[in-house]
Design an enzyme around this catalytic site. Structure first.
Site, short mmCIF file in Angstrom:
data_model
loop_
_atom_site.label_atom_id
_atom_site.label_comp_id
_atom_site.label_asym_id
_atom_site.label_seq_id
_atom_site.Cartn_x
_atom_site.Cartn_y
_atom_site.Cartn_z
N SER A 7 0.87 -1.18 0.00
CA SER A 7 0.00 0.00 0.00
C SER A 7 0.90 1.22 0.00
CB SER A 7 -0.85 -0.01 1.29
OG SER A 7 -1.49 1.23 1.46
N TYR A 62 -2.36 -1.33 10.32
CA TYR A 62 -2.28 -1.43 8.86
C TYR A 62 -0.94 -0.88 8.36
CZ TYR A 62 -4.00 -1.12 4.00
OH TYR A 62 -4.17 -1.27 2.65
#
Ligand code: NAD
Length: 256
Positions: free
Chosen positions: A138, A151
């Site tokens: 990401s 995350y």
């Protein structure tokens, strides 16, 4: 000989988009995900593109199920040439309220599964002197945002793991690369839009423009096709010298 790709979380969102691009290139595809219609998705794509597919609902939190998926796929197709670690979840909360079970789940699904799967496919890739590992990290594998402790930590971990695999794989023509998308319109993001609208007391349009795409210079969601085509290229013979990278596909977010 037909090449085989195993893509985790490929019955939804980005994983499904990546699977479609590999299907266009006539790979055998091993589908995985927790969507109840996973078997139908795998069968439909196989029929539509004239390829062979398998589906396993292996849970990323259960290393034994991951090994079993790799073993059964190898039995069926003879080998796994390309591993795409894509399955992932998100949870947004300030650190002092962040539930420990969510931290553990995000670490397990978003990071540890990539370790277990890479370990499982490695011996055969080494033996055949060909392997391509593509991790869907990401933009949050490279930079942080508040309220996403687990995350961001997991995705930075994925980038670190990718670098190590790139180094260890080099003598065996195994490459490892991380793709680092900005925002992509998938069920994972749809849920975040709704949650953030509630949390910030904003309209969903404002969440998209003022919170999400605010950090991207290109004010567009990243198309899944872009990620799929990049994955297909990274899986190709010609990409042999591209390894250990973390590639932003984020509309310029990381350029700032
Ligand atoms: P999604 O929710 O549409 O798909 C996630 C997939 O992972 C689903 O198939 C789901 O069943 C599977 N999955 C979740 N938990 C699992 C588990 N325990 N075991 C097996 N499968 C499991 O999400 P998406 O947006 O397509 O995200 C895919 C990947 O891309 C994730 O790793 C995510 O972090 C990453 N990513 C997404 C975006 C975005 O904006 N959507 C941006 C950057 C990175």
């Amino acid at each position: 000989m037909t090449r085989t790709v195993l893509i985790t979380g490929s019955t939804s969102g980005i994983g499904l988009g990546i699977a479609i691009e590999f299907a266009k290139e006539k790979y055998n595809i091993v589908f995985n995900g927790l969507e109840p219609n996973g078997p139908e998705i795998a069968a439909d794509i196989a029929k539509q593109y004239g390829i062979q597919s398998l589906f396993f609902p292996a849970n990323m939190l259960k290393p034994e199920e991951l090994k079993d998926m790799v073993n059964k796929s190898t039995e069926k197709f003879g080998k796994i040439d390309v591993l795409v670690c894509n399955a992932g979840i998100q949870f947004v909360s300030p650190i002092d309220e962040f539930p420990e079970e969510k931290w553990n789940a995000i670490m397990g699904i978003n990071l540890s599964s990539a370790f277990h799967l890479s370990k499982a496919v490695w011996p055969k890739m080494k033996e055949q002197k060909f392997g391509r590992i593509i991790n869907i990290a990401s933009a949050h594998g490279l930079v942080a945002s508040e309220f996403k402790s687990a995350y961001v930590a997991a995705k930075h971990g994925v980038v670190g793991l990718t670098k190590v695999l790139g180094l260890e794989g080099a003598p065996f023509n195994i490459t490892a690369n991380a793709i680092c998308p900005g925002y992509v319109k998938t069920p994972l993001v749809d849920k975040q839009i709704a949650d953030q609208a509630k949390a910030h007391n904003m309209s969903e349009t404002d969440v998209v423009n003022k919170v999400m795409l605010y950090k991207q210079a290109v004010k567009e969601f990243v198309p899944v096709e872009t990620l799929g085509k990049l994955a297909v290229f990274l899986a190709s013979d010609g990409a042999q010298t591209i390894t250990g990278t973390a590639m932003p596909v984020d509309g310029g977010w990381n350029a700032q």
